[in-house]
Scaffold this motif. Structure first.
Motif, PDB file in Angstrom:
ATOM      1  N   ARG A   1      15.584   5.419 -73.028  1.00 27.13           N
ATOM      2  CA  ARG A   1      14.775   6.381 -73.763  1.00 27.13           C
ATOM      3  C   ARG A   1      13.656   6.999 -72.944  1.00 27.13           C
ATOM      4  NH1 ARG A   1      14.022   2.895 -79.038  1.00 27.13           N
ATOM      5  NH2 ARG A   1      15.760   1.610 -78.359  1.00 27.13           N
ATOM      6  N   ASP A   2      13.382   6.455 -71.770  1.00 26.27           N
ATOM      7  CA  ASP A   2      12.348   7.045 -70.933  1.00 26.27           C
ATOM      8  C   ASP A   2      12.875   7.129 -69.505  1.00 26.27           C
ATOM      9  OD1 ASP A   2       8.856   6.291 -70.232  1.00 26.27           O
ATOM     10  OD2 ASP A   2       9.979   8.152 -70.219  1.00 26.27           O
ATOM     11  N   PRO A   3      13.807   8.068 -69.267  1.00 18.62           N
ATOM     12  CA  PRO A   3      14.486   8.068 -67.970  1.00 18.62           C
ATOM     13  C   PRO A   3      13.538   8.425 -66.826  1.00 18.62           C
ATOM     14  CG  PRO A   3      15.075  10.019 -69.225  1.00 18.62           C
ATOM     15  CD  PRO A   3      14.171   9.207 -70.099  1.00 18.62           C
ATOM     16  N   PRO A   4      13.741   7.793 -65.699  1.00 18.99           N
ATOM     17  CA  PRO A   4      12.878   8.056 -64.556  1.00 18.99           C
ATOM     18  C   PRO A   4      13.209   9.402 -63.906  1.00 18.99           C
ATOM     19  CG  PRO A   4      14.652   6.569 -63.925  1.00 18.99           C
ATOM     20  CD  PRO A   4      14.850   6.882 -65.371  1.00 18.99           C
ATOM     21  N   HIS A   5      12.207  10.077 -63.383  1.00 19.56           N
ATOM     22  CA  HIS A   5      12.440  11.295 -62.618  1.00 19.56           C
ATOM     23  C   HIS A   5      11.958  11.081 -61.195  1.00 19.56           C
ATOM     24  CE1 HIS A   5      14.104  13.977 -65.478  1.00 19.56           C
ATOM     25  NE2 HIS A   5      13.183  13.710 -66.371  1.00 19.56           N
ATOM     26  N   GLY A   6      12.886  10.785 -60.310  1.00 20.22           N
ATOM     27  CA  GLY A   6      12.513  10.608 -58.914  1.00 20.22           C
ATOM     28  C   GLY A   6      12.269  11.961 -58.285  1.00 20.22           C
ATOM     29  N   GLY A   7      11.815  11.972 -57.047  1.00 20.70           N
ATOM     30  CA  GLY A   7      11.581  13.232 -56.366  1.00 20.70           C
ATOM     31  C   GLY A   7      12.833  13.727 -55.661  1.00 20.70           C
ATOM     32  N   PHE A   8      13.841  12.869 -55.502  1.00 17.29           N
ATOM     33  CA  PHE A   8      15.010  13.239 -54.719  1.00 17.29           C
ATOM     34  C   PHE A   8      16.030  13.999 -55.544  1.00 17.29           C
ATOM     35  CE2 PHE A   8      19.309  12.523 -53.255  1.00 17.29           C
ATOM     36  CZ  PHE A   8      19.205  12.981 -51.957  1.00 17.29           C
ATOM     37  N   CYS A   9      16.564  15.097 -55.001  1.00 17.23           N
ATOM     38  CA  CYS A   9      17.576  15.873 -55.712  1.00 17.23           C
ATOM     39  C   CYS A   9      18.834  16.028 -54.869  1.00 17.23           C
ATOM     40  CB  CYS A   9      17.035  17.251 -56.082  1.00 17.23           C
ATOM     41  SG  CYS A   9      18.318  18.303 -56.790  1.00 17.23           S
ATOM     42  N   PRO A  10      19.973  15.490 -55.334  1.00 14.99           N
ATOM     43  CA  PRO A  10      21.216  15.585 -54.555  1.00 14.99           C
ATOM     44  C   PRO A  10      21.779  17.001 -54.501  1.00 14.99           C
ATOM     45  CG  PRO A  10      21.636  14.613 -56.711  1.00 14.99           C
ATOM     46  CD  PRO A  10      20.146  14.758 -56.596  1.00 14.99           C
TER      47      PRO A  10
END
Lengths: 332, 332
Positions: free
Chosen positions: A31-40
């Motif tokens: 319910r609280d997904p993480p948002h990393g800085g990396f984008c594939p």
């Protein structure tokens, strides 16, 4: 291998997508997904996706490196697997088959910060060309009967990555909703000897109350019986059953209609999450007189709840005449 | 008056619920709904709801005042209106009719802090009796052909008020999904001369891999082809087509099965939002040999997105054998 299982009562197929398997405990944090800085999907990270199946790129740049303006790659966590046969079999009273199909991601532009609505007409046009090019390629594979193109924008609409992208899923069967739509259109044609979508375009162009936007080849309307507030359809004015068989000028005008419609929705609803779906004929069913391809856009504004799940009825608090009037006025 | 409008292609009816009309600007703030301290469902605030149509209360307490243990009231913002006729009419190629129906709220207990899973067996039993009593009353109205009972728990599942409640919507037509389910069950019966749900109960009781819970009259299972992770069904073991025609002992065991199943879902998934729906036969269609009422519970764990909206296919990352095993182990 993902498994397709059939509900024994209503006959709906479900994909048990083992490649994306979630353990029960995964849902507690979901319910609280993480948002990393990396984008594939950003340039420079091409090796983080499976190898590209299509790219529009600068002359002299190599596959799976930077220099692209649009890139299509297989989904790293596919709902269906490209290899194998269907192998239908029973399990007591139940039925299953292998989850065979293609699941691709269309990375619409290199800039992480730009949504589809922020792109230029020419960039949106290259997105619709990529849809077309992939369908034309996939319809050569005799195992596939349908190619579904859709876009989930925003987390509430089911997008798991922020970088703007669309998806294509090619299926070994014609999905239920597509069959129902084609069946309904064919019934109407049998009765009237006219395409119902052509009739819709004609009535909406005369009536004007539900028209949002119009150019030489496309009309954007709020449909008469929308499931959701601000549901918006883009229809070609000329009869055509397959998305992939258009003229160059038509893709230009589709890109224009799509871009303007998305910008109007952004302006009216403060950049809402949304889904859109390209409704088109099954692969290799050509020039159907009773079917007419189109795009359906559904902003995610309300929640689907028990009543809708139990009935297949939708409760929509916003009359389409109101949403069309509001969208029509938006300057974009 | 709300309007029922029919999608001209696939024939799905939509309720344009003018009584709940939302202006376009309402959606901009919709994403962060306010939670005031006032609750119209709490004892002492009975005048904030329409007058009750049913209440279970202490001897000597008067209607629409405190002293109740369960209360059923018309929805203050109904999707459908109780008065009037259908008045079917056309609008060019389109079809519409009046939104006639009943929309009621079952306030399950007076305590604002208690969810359905927190109640005692006896309290849950009174909830299922209220469902039954309302159906028995509404089926006397010849305009109604179906009564849909459902519950939205938690904001993500579409609940707009926190105080635990279920809903009942009586409809002048049999809704699409119900017809499809009954049609599928009848086809199977025509072919096999057996009820498919009885066959499901038999196979699941033998197989055990998808069984979550069982008592003398009910079995809780993860269905073979679930749309969603942890979708869970409760089925009566004996054949019966109408929810409202049960024996006293059966309602006791249904309450027990429902309470334990919800508590297991709470334990496994950290009190998830959920919807449940009572699937039962149309009003006044009695003792159908091919249909078998049951309850379907769907925790809100994943998002429905473009693929599902476009295809009617569902992608479920959790095999039901896994969710059943997990729920089965939960001690509650």
């Amino acid at each position: 291998m993902p498994e397709l299982r059939k509900d024994p009562v209503i006959g709906r197929w479900v994909i048990i997508a083992t490649e994306r398997a979630k353990r029960p405990t995964d849902f507690k944090i979901k319910r609280d997904p993480p948002h990393g800085g990396f984008c594939p999907f950003c340039p420079g990270n091409e090796e983080k996706t499976p190898p590209e199946v299509l790219a529009y790129r600068e002359n002299g740049t190599g596959a799976n490196g930077p220099g692209w303006s649009l890139r299509v790659v297989p989904n790293k966590f596919p709902a269906l697997m490209i290899e194998g046969g269907l192998q239908r079999e029973g399990e007591g009273i139940y039925d299953k088959m292998n989850g065979v199909g293609a699941h691709e991601v269309i990375i619409e532009n290199p800039d992480h910060a730009k949504t589809l609505a922020d792109l230029t007409d020419a960039q949106v046009e290259s997105v619709v060309w990529a849809y077309r090019d992939r369908i034309v390629d996939l319809r050569k594979d005799a195992r596939f009967r349908y190619a579904l193109i859709f876009k989930n924008h925003g987390e509430a609409a089911g997008a798991s990555l922020e970088h703007s992208h669309s998806q294509l899923i090619a299926l070994p069967i014609v999905p239920r909703y597509v069959s129902e739509e084609i069946f309904g259109a064919r019934e109407y044609f049998n009765f009237k000897e006219r395409c119902i979508f052509c009739d819709i375009v004609r009535q909406e162009r005369g009536d004007r109350r539900r028209v949002v936007y119009e150019n030489d080849d496309f009309i954007t309307v709020s449909p008469y019986a929308p499931k959701f507030p601000f549901e918006t359809w883009i229809l070609p004015k000329a009869h055509q059953s397959s998305f992939e068989d258009g003229q160059v000028r038509e893709y230009q005008n589709l890109a224009k209609a799509l871009r303007i419609t998305l910008r109007k929705l952004n302006a009216a609803l403060d950049r809402p999450p949304y889904n859109f779906i390209v409704h088109t004929s099954p692969l290799n069913e050509k020039n159907l007189p009773y079917y007419h391809w189109h795009v359906e856009i559904m902003p995610t504004l309300t929640k689907v709840a028990g009543f809708e799940w139990g009935s297949g009825f939708y409760i929509n608090p916003t009359p389409p005449e109101e949403s069309a009037d509001h969208l029509h006025r938006m300057e974009v």
